[in-house]
Structure formats: C-alpha cells, structure tokens
Design a protein around this motif. Structure first.
Motif, mmCIF file in Angstrom:
data_model
loop_
_atom_site.group_PDB
_atom_site.id
_atom_site.type_symbol
_atom_site.label_atom_id
_atom_site.label_comp_id
_atom_site.label_asym_id
_atom_site.label_seq_id
_atom_site.Cartn_x
_atom_site.Cartn_y
_atom_site.Cartn_z
ATOM 1 N N SER A 1 6.879 13.573 -2.291
ATOM 2 C CA SER A 1 7.299 14.942 -2.020
ATOM 3 C C SER A 1 7.016 15.395 -0.592
ATOM 4 C CB SER A 1 6.638 15.907 -3.012
ATOM 5 O OG SER A 1 5.235 15.819 -2.892
ATOM 6 N N GLY A 2 6.230 14.617 0.149
ATOM 7 C CA GLY A 2 5.961 14.954 1.545
ATOM 8 C C GLY A 2 7.105 14.572 2.478
ATOM 9 N N GLY A 3 8.148 13.944 1.922
ATOM 10 C CA GLY A 3 9.307 13.586 2.728
ATOM 11 C C GLY A 3 9.265 12.179 3.294
ATOM 12 N N TYR A 4 8.589 11.282 2.609
ATOM 13 C CA TYR A 4 8.516 9.887 3.034
ATOM 14 C C TYR A 4 9.197 9.027 1.975
ATOM 15 C CZ TYR A 4 5.230 11.668 6.406
ATOM 16 O OH TYR A 4 4.660 12.380 7.427
ATOM 17 N N ALA A 5 9.886 7.974 2.439
ATOM 18 C CA ALA A 5 10.687 7.205 1.497
ATOM 19 C C ALA A 5 10.793 5.738 1.894
ATOM 20 C CB ALA A 5 12.087 7.811 1.400
ATOM 21 N N GLY A 6 11.106 4.929 0.897
ATOM 22 C CA GLY A 6 11.371 3.514 1.120
ATOM 23 C C GLY A 6 10.122 2.656 1.100
ATOM 24 N N LEU A 7 10.313 1.384 1.404
ATOM 25 C CA LEU A 7 9.237 0.400 1.343
ATOM 26 C C LEU A 7 8.039 0.751 2.208
ATOM 27 C CD1 LEU A 7 11.455 -2.778 1.324
ATOM 28 C CD2 LEU A 7 9.750 -2.207 -0.415
ATOM 29 N N PHE A 8 8.290 1.201 3.433
ATOM 30 C CA PHE A 8 7.202 1.537 4.351
ATOM 31 C C PHE A 8 7.002 3.045 4.465
ATOM 32 C CE2 PHE A 8 7.939 -2.843 5.496
ATOM 33 C CZ PHE A 8 6.682 -3.314 5.829
ATOM 34 N N GLN A 9 7.585 3.801 3.526
ATOM 35 C CA GLN A 9 7.428 5.252 3.483
ATOM 36 C C GLN A 9 7.705 5.899 4.845
ATOM 37 O OE1 GLN A 9 6.475 7.296 0.339
ATOM 38 N NE2 GLN A 9 7.862 5.572 0.101
ATOM 39 N N GLN A 10 8.907 5.666 5.324
ATOM 40 C CA GLN A 10 9.366 6.275 6.573
ATOM 41 C C GLN A 10 9.627 7.768 6.354
ATOM 42 O OE1 GLN A 10 10.101 5.262 9.736
ATOM 43 N NE2 GLN A 10 9.381 3.171 9.450
ATOM 44 N N SER A 11 9.348 8.559 7.370
ATOM 45 C CA SER A 11 9.640 9.984 7.313
ATOM 46 C C SER A 11 11.158 10.170 7.239
ATOM 47 C CB SER A 11 9.100 10.682 8.564
ATOM 48 O OG SER A 11 9.633 11.974 8.674
ATOM 49 N N CYS B 1 0.826 -1.208 0.000
ATOM 50 C CA CYS B 1 0.000 0.000 0.000
ATOM 51 C C CYS B 1 0.862 1.260 0.000
ATOM 52 C CB CYS B 1 -0.913 -0.028 1.229
ATOM 53 S SG CYS B 1 -1.897 1.459 1.495
ATOM 54 N N GLU B 2 1.924 1.259 0.799
ATOM 55 C CA GLU B 2 2.769 2.447 0.939
ATOM 56 C C GLU B 2 3.651 2.706 -0.283
ATOM 57 O OE1 GLU B 2 2.730 4.793 3.071
ATOM 58 O OE2 GLU B 2 1.617 3.955 4.754
ATOM 59 N N SER B 3 4.243 1.650 -0.846
ATOM 60 C CA SER B 3 5.264 1.869 -1.881
ATOM 61 C C SER B 3 5.149 0.958 -3.093
ATOM 62 C CB SER B 3 6.653 1.635 -1.268
ATOM 63 O OG SER B 3 6.809 0.254 -0.971
ATOM 64 N N ASN B 4 4.126 0.118 -3.127
ATOM 65 C CA ASN B 4 4.018 -0.911 -4.160
ATOM 66 C C ASN B 4 5.262 -1.819 -4.143
ATOM 67 O OD1 ASN B 4 2.519 -2.254 -6.086
ATOM 68 N ND2 ASN B 4 3.478 -1.141 -7.778
ATOM 69 N N LEU B 5 5.796 -2.033 -2.938
ATOM 70 C CA LEU B 5 6.982 -2.864 -2.690
ATOM 71 C C LEU B 5 8.224 -2.353 -3.419
ATOM 72 C CD1 LEU B 5 5.278 -6.378 -2.685
ATOM 73 C CD2 LEU B 5 5.972 -5.018 -0.713
ATOM 74 N N ASN B 6 8.296 -1.040 -3.567
ATOM 75 C CA ASN B 6 9.442 -0.403 -4.221
ATOM 76 C C ASN B 6 10.341 0.232 -3.159
ATOM 77 O OD1 ASN B 6 11.269 1.148 -5.636
ATOM 78 N ND2 ASN B 6 9.736 2.392 -6.683
ATOM 79 N N PRO B 7 11.538 -0.336 -2.931
ATOM 80 C CA PRO B 7 12.424 0.217 -1.903
ATOM 81 C C PRO B 7 12.929 1.620 -2.215
ATOM 82 C CG PRO B 7 13.471 -1.630 -3.027
ATOM 83 C CD PRO B 7 12.082 -1.525 -3.560
ATOM 84 N N HIS B 8 12.799 2.055 -3.460
ATOM 85 C CA HIS B 8 13.281 3.382 -3.862
ATOM 86 C C HIS B 8 12.144 4.405 -3.954
ATOM 87 C CE1 HIS B 8 17.086 1.465 -4.523
ATOM 88 N NE2 HIS B 8 16.497 0.586 -5.300
ATOM 89 N N ALA B 9 10.959 4.031 -3.473
ATOM 90 C CA ALA B 9 9.809 4.935 -3.537
ATOM 91 C C ALA B 9 10.075 6.183 -2.693
ATOM 92 C CB ALA B 9 8.559 4.220 -3.037
#
Length: 137
Positions: free
Chosen positions: A82-92, A71-79
């Motif tokens: 622009s809100g400042g969230y990144a990675g698989l689980f969209q960490q701040s 749900c967070e990244s479509n299992l993309n570790p490089h996601a």
C-alpha cells in the motif's frame, strides 16, 4: 547578448536530439539478453536475476541479488504494498516510468518480472550497492 544566448540555445537544442538518441540507443536492452520466461516460475525468476546480476555486474554476488528480491517480494512479480511499491524488487510505482525509460525498459509494467529485475540490477550497479533497498540490501 540576448540574441547570442538564444542562438547558442537553439544550436545546442539542434544537437541534443542526436546525442539523446545515441544515449537512448545505448540504454536499450535487447530481448535475447537474459531471456528467461519469468512467468514460468521461481526457478526461471532466479535464473533471470543471476543472468542480469552477471551481465550488469551487480554489487555482491548473484545470490545477493536473489536475496534482495526474496526479502522484498518473496520472489513474487505481482507483489504490491500500500506504500506504492510493486514487483519483484518493490520498485516505487511513482518513479517506475522514469526508471524504466532510463534503464531500457520503457513501456513495460512494474509487474513485468524481466523489466523489474533489469532495472533494479542496473540501479544497484549504478549505486554501487543494494543500499537503496533499505532493510534488504
């Protein structure tokens, strides 16, 4: 009175590094734990998530942890958003350094799939749910 307070603080600070070092040692995650190569593709990412979810007893099932990452990244570790969230689980990205250090992944990028998974699963375990991932948990 002031000298007594200063003395108490000084003796406490002498003890703190040993306590902090022991606590820090307990947080370190050895590399062989859940040692799947997340760079090798989606199957490996899912295996790593399942392993971490079992290891740290994440809320729900390992499948739920995978669903949150999907749900967070479509299992993309490089996601990245622009809100400042990144990675698989969209960490701040602003909180990542402290979280990574707290959960034994210091000096690892938010884009490191293994680190992002371990930190996120351990955070969910500590919270008792996936609710910090609003809309996906």
């Amino acid at each position: 009175m002031r000298r007594a307070c200063v003395a108490a603080l000084a003796s406490a600070s002498l003890l703190a590094p040993a306590t902090t070092a022991a606590a820090r040692e307990a947080q370190i995650v050895p590399v062989p734990v859940c040692d799947y190569d997340w760079r090798a593709g989606t199957w490996h990412i899912k295996q790593l998530i399942r392993c971490a979810a079992r290891r740290w007893d994440s809320p729900g099932t390992p499948g739920q942890a995978i669903s949150v990452a999907r749900c967070e990244s479509n299992l993309n570790p490089h996601a990245f958003n622009s809100g400042g969230y990144a990675g698989l689980f969209q960490q701040s990205t602003g909180y990542w350094p402290g979280r990574a250090e707290q959960w034994g992944q210091d000096d690892r990028s938010v884009f490191n799939g293994r680190a992002n998974i371990i930190v996120s699963v351990r955070m969910a375990h500590a919270a008792g749910s996936w609710s910090p991932w609003v809309g996906c948990g």
